[in-house]
Design a protein around this motif. Structure first.
Motif, PDB file in Angstrom:
ATOM      1  N   ILE A 185       0.833  -1.205   0.000  1.00 47.52           N
ATOM      2  CA  ILE A 185       0.000   0.000   0.000  1.00 47.52           C
ATOM      3  C   ILE A 185       0.866   1.252   0.000  1.00 47.52           C
ATOM      4  O   ILE A 185       0.582   2.217  -0.715  1.00 47.52           O
ATOM      5  N   TYR A 186       1.946   1.247   0.779  1.00 52.59           N
ATOM      6  CA  TYR A 186       2.828   2.403   0.811  1.00 52.59           C
ATOM      7  C   TYR A 186       3.549   2.587  -0.520  1.00 52.59           C
ATOM      8  O   TYR A 186       3.770   3.720  -0.964  1.00 52.59           O
ATOM      9  N   GLY A 187       3.891   1.480  -1.163  1.00 45.76           N
ATOM     10  CA  GLY A 187       4.497   1.570  -2.499  1.00 45.76           C
ATOM     11  C   GLY A 187       3.528   2.159  -3.509  1.00 45.76           C
ATOM     12  O   GLY A 187       3.899   3.005  -4.339  1.00 45.76           O
ATOM     13  N   ILE A 188       2.266   1.727  -3.450  1.00 44.91           N
ATOM     14  CA  ILE A 188       1.239   2.264  -4.343  1.00 44.91           C
ATOM     15  C   ILE A 188       1.025   3.749  -4.056  1.00 44.91           C
ATOM     16  O   ILE A 188       0.872   4.563  -4.972  1.00 44.91           O
ATOM     17  N   PHE A 189       1.028   4.096  -2.780  1.00 44.70           N
ATOM     18  CA  PHE A 189       0.864   5.489  -2.378  1.00 44.70           C
ATOM     19  C   PHE A 189       1.995   6.348  -2.938  1.00 44.70           C
ATOM     20  O   PHE A 189       1.771   7.445  -3.440  1.00 44.70           O
ATOM     21  N   ALA A 190       3.220   5.839  -2.866  1.00 47.50           N
ATOM     22  CA  ALA A 190       4.370   6.568  -3.432  1.00 47.50           C
ATOM     23  C   ALA A 190       4.209   6.729  -4.941  1.00 47.50           C
ATOM     24  O   ALA A 190       4.559   7.776  -5.507  1.00 47.50           O
ATOM     25  N   LEU A 191       3.665   5.708  -5.604  1.00 51.17           N
ATOM     26  CA  LEU A 191       3.407   5.804  -7.042  1.00 51.17           C
ATOM     27  C   LEU A 191       2.397   6.913  -7.337  1.00 51.17           C
ATOM     28  O   LEU A 191       2.547   7.673  -8.297  1.00 51.17           O
ATOM     29  N   ILE A 192       1.384   7.048  -6.496  1.00 51.95           N
ATOM     30  CA  ILE A 192       0.377   8.092  -6.690  1.00 51.95           C
ATOM     31  C   ILE A 192       0.999   9.478  -6.484  1.00 51.95           C
ATOM     32  O   ILE A 192       0.661  10.429  -7.191  1.00 51.95           O
ATOM     33  N   VAL A 193       1.939   9.589  -5.541  1.00 50.80           N
ATOM     34  CA  VAL A 193       2.669  10.853  -5.389  1.00 50.80           C
ATOM     35  C   VAL A 193       3.396  11.172  -6.697  1.00 50.80           C
ATOM     36  O   VAL A 193       3.383  12.305  -7.177  1.00 50.80           O
ATOM     37  N   TRP A 194       4.017  10.151  -7.290  1.00 49.97           N
ATOM     38  CA  TRP A 194       4.729  10.343  -8.560  1.00 49.97           C
ATOM     39  C   TRP A 194       3.763  10.783  -9.668  1.00 49.97           C
ATOM     40  O   TRP A 194       4.099  11.637 -10.485  1.00 49.97           O
ATOM     41  N   ALA A 213      -6.798   6.073  -9.028  1.00 46.38           N
ATOM     42  CA  ALA A 213      -7.783   5.094  -8.557  1.00 46.38           C
ATOM     43  C   ALA A 213      -7.640   3.758  -9.277  1.00 46.38           C
ATOM     44  O   ALA A 213      -7.688   2.696  -8.647  1.00 46.38           O
ATOM     45  N   LEU A 214      -7.455   3.799 -10.594  1.00 44.90           N
ATOM     46  CA  LEU A 214      -7.312   2.550 -11.350  1.00 44.90           C
ATOM     47  C   LEU A 214      -6.024   1.824 -10.974  1.00 44.90           C
ATOM     48  O   LEU A 214      -6.012   0.588 -10.837  1.00 44.90           O
ATOM     49  N   SER A 215      -4.941   2.576 -10.788  1.00 40.31           N
ATOM     50  CA  SER A 215      -3.671   1.962 -10.393  1.00 40.31           C
ATOM     51  C   SER A 215      -3.780   1.342  -9.008  1.00 40.31           C
ATOM     52  O   SER A 215      -3.322   0.221  -8.776  1.00 40.31           O
ATOM     53  N   HIS A 216      -4.378   2.082  -8.087  1.00 38.39           N
ATOM     54  CA  HIS A 216      -4.559   1.564  -6.732  1.00 38.39           C
ATOM     55  C   HIS A 216      -5.378   0.279  -6.762  1.00 38.39           C
ATOM     56  O   HIS A 216      -5.036  -0.707  -6.098  1.00 38.39           O
ATOM     57  N   TRP A 217      -6.460   0.279  -7.510  1.00 35.30           N
ATOM     58  CA  TRP A 217      -7.336  -0.886  -7.618  1.00 35.30           C
ATOM     59  C   TRP A 217      -6.572  -2.102  -8.142  1.00 35.30           C
ATOM     60  O   TRP A 217      -6.564  -3.163  -7.505  1.00 35.30           O
ATOM     61  N   MET A 218      -5.927  -1.956  -9.283  1.00 28.69           N
ATOM     62  CA  MET A 218      -5.247  -3.091  -9.899  1.00 28.69           C
ATOM     63  C   MET A 218      -4.088  -3.593  -9.032  1.00 28.69           C
ATOM     64  O   MET A 218      -3.935  -4.798  -8.825  1.00 28.69           O
ATOM     65  N   LEU A 219      -3.280  -2.689  -8.520  1.00 26.59           N
ATOM     66  CA  LEU A 219      -2.102  -3.099  -7.760  1.00 26.59           C
ATOM     67  C   LEU A 219      -2.461  -3.628  -6.370  1.00 26.59           C
ATOM     68  O   LEU A 219      -1.922  -4.648  -5.922  1.00 26.59           O
ATOM     69  N   ALA A 220      -3.374  -2.942  -5.673  1.00 23.93           N
ATOM     70  CA  ALA A 220      -3.753  -3.394  -4.331  1.00 23.93           C
ATOM     71  C   ALA A 220      -4.460  -4.744  -4.392  1.00 23.93           C
ATOM     72  O   ALA A 220      -4.183  -5.639  -3.590  1.00 23.93           O
ATOM     73  N   ASP A 221      -5.377  -4.910  -5.353  1.00 26.34           N
ATOM     74  CA  ASP A 221      -6.090  -6.178  -5.437  1.00 26.34           C
ATOM     75  C   ASP A 221      -5.192  -7.304  -5.937  1.00 26.34           C
ATOM     76  O   ASP A 221      -5.357  -8.455  -5.526  1.00 26.34           O
ATOM     77  N   THR A 222      -4.235  -6.986  -6.780  1.00 27.91           N
ATOM     78  CA  THR A 222      -3.261  -8.008  -7.188  1.00 27.91           C
ATOM     79  C   THR A 222      -2.440  -8.445  -5.976  1.00 27.91           C
ATOM     80  O   THR A 222      -2.143  -9.638  -5.817  1.00 27.91           O
ATOM     81  N   SER A 223      -2.095  -7.511  -5.108  1.00 30.73           N
ATOM     82  CA  SER A 223      -1.341  -7.889  -3.908  1.00 30.73           C
ATOM     83  C   SER A 223      -2.183  -8.768  -2.987  1.00 30.73           C
ATOM     84  O   SER A 223      -1.664  -9.687  -2.352  1.00 30.73           O
ATOM     85  N   VAL A 224      -3.493  -8.512  -2.918  1.00 36.16           N
ATOM     86  CA  VAL A 224      -4.395  -9.367  -2.124  1.00 36.16           C
ATOM     87  C   VAL A 224      -4.396 -10.776  -2.693  1.00 36.16           C
ATOM     88  O   VAL A 224      -4.298 -11.774  -1.963  1.00 36.16           O
ATOM     89  N   TRP A 225      -4.493 -10.884  -4.023  1.00 32.28           N
ATOM     90  CA  TRP A 225      -4.493 -12.203  -4.678  1.00 32.28           C
ATOM     91  C   TRP A 225      -3.165 -12.926  -4.442  1.00 32.28           C
ATOM     92  O   TRP A 225      -3.152 -14.113  -4.109  1.00 32.28           O
ATOM     93  N   LEU A 226      -2.048 -12.204  -4.585  1.00 33.24           N
ATOM     94  CA  LEU A 226      -0.733 -12.815  -4.378  1.00 33.24           C
ATOM     95  C   LEU A 226      -0.552 -13.307  -2.942  1.00 33.24           C
ATOM     96  O   LEU A 226       0.142 -14.305  -2.700  1.00 33.24           O
ATOM     97  N   ALA A 227      -1.181 -12.610  -1.996  1.00 35.10           N
ATOM     98  CA  ALA A 227      -1.057 -12.984  -0.583  1.00 35.10           C
ATOM     99  C   ALA A 227      -2.041 -14.083  -0.184  1.00 35.10           C
ATOM    100  O   ALA A 227      -2.089 -14.477   0.976  1.00 35.10           O
ATOM    101  N   GLY A 228      -2.824 -14.594  -1.153  1.00 34.21           N
ATOM    102  CA  GLY A 228      -3.758 -15.675  -0.851  1.00 34.21           C
ATOM    103  C   GLY A 228      -5.089 -15.197  -0.330  1.00 34.21           C
ATOM    104  O   GLY A 228      -5.653 -15.777   0.609  1.00 34.21           O
ATOM    105  N   GLY A 229      -5.623 -14.140  -0.939  1.00 36.43           N
ATOM    106  CA  GLY A 229      -6.907 -13.581  -0.510  1.00 36.43           C
ATOM    107  C   GLY A 229      -8.068 -14.550  -0.656  1.00 36.43           C
ATOM    108  O   GLY A 229      -7.950 -15.632  -1.241  1.00 36.43           O
ATOM    109  N   THR A 230      -9.207 -14.131  -0.127  1.00 36.91           N
ATOM    110  CA  THR A 230     -10.403 -14.974  -0.074  1.00 36.91           C
ATOM    111  C   THR A 230     -11.396 -14.602  -1.165  1.00 36.91           C
ATOM    112  O   THR A 230     -11.631 -13.427  -1.434  1.00 36.91           O
TER     113      THR A 230
END
Length: 199
Positions: free
Chosen positions: A90-99, A121-138
């Motif tokens: 999330i912090y990495g995505i946040f830094a990307l949004i600053v960029w 918003a689209l970047s946050h959605w795709m990246l955050a949800d991909t991280s949820v999937w990679l971490a074994g989300g439900t």
């Protein structure tokens, strides 16, 4: 001779601090505008207006971290330990949004703020949800772990759409407030605009 404090810096920092306070209030439904977050707007705003790279990235990230500590430590009684799982994503995505704020909002206009908010918003959605999937989300339909294939990833992305809508709505509304108010202040108090090179 003692150097005076840059008024532009103080105003920008106050705006970011106000967004952090709104985030804390929204996290526990203490405000009438709960369920959408100001963090995307805060990142775009910091990236756009702080000319110093350390301030542009450091101050919004520090503000996010401090508000996370308040939310988790005081309001949620340490439910997630010191920090929640996957915070570094999330912090990495946040830094990307600053960029995005630094690159897409070099010239602040309604069109550019809209485009930057949508990209954020689209970047946050795709990246955050991909991280949820990679971490074994439900899988919210079955309460079973998401499958480790394209179908599982796609399901994770689809079930994140309501959160993306809230993030987009929050980014648009708070960006309108932040950018609109600061642009208005610069026209009313030219010293805020003239101090840009020092912020």
């Amino acid at each position: 001779m003692k150097q005076s404090v840059n008024p532009r810096f103080l105003v920008l920092l106050s705006f970011i601090g106000l967004m952090a306070a709104m985030r804390v209030a929204n996290s526990v439904d203490l405000s009438p505008v709960a369920h959408f977050t100001p963090v995307g707007a805060m990142a775009l705003f910091g990236g756009s207006y702080f000319t110093n790279r350390w301030k542009a990235f450091g101050l919004p990230l520090l503000t996010l971290w401090l508000s996370d500590l308040v939310i988790n430590g005081l309001l949620l009684d340490g439910k997630y330990g010191l920090m929640y799982d996957g915070w570094y994503w999330i912090y990495g995505i946040f830094a990307l949004i600053v960029w995005f704020g630094k690159t897409l909002l070099q010239k602040v206009s309604v069109k550019n703020v809209l485009v930057a908010s949508l990209v954020a918003a689209l970047s946050h959605w795709m990246l955050a949800d991909t991280s949820v999937w990679l971490a074994g989300g439900t899988d919210l339909r079955t309460n079973l772990p998401l499958s480790r294939d394209f179908a599982g990833w796609l399901q994770c992305i689809i079930q994140g759409i309501p959160y993306m809508r809230n993030f987009l709505a929050g980014t648009l509304v708070y960006s309108a407030l932040l950018f609109g108010c600061f642009e208005w202040l610069q026209t009313r108090y030219p010293k805020l605009a003239l101090a840009r090179v020092q912020s």
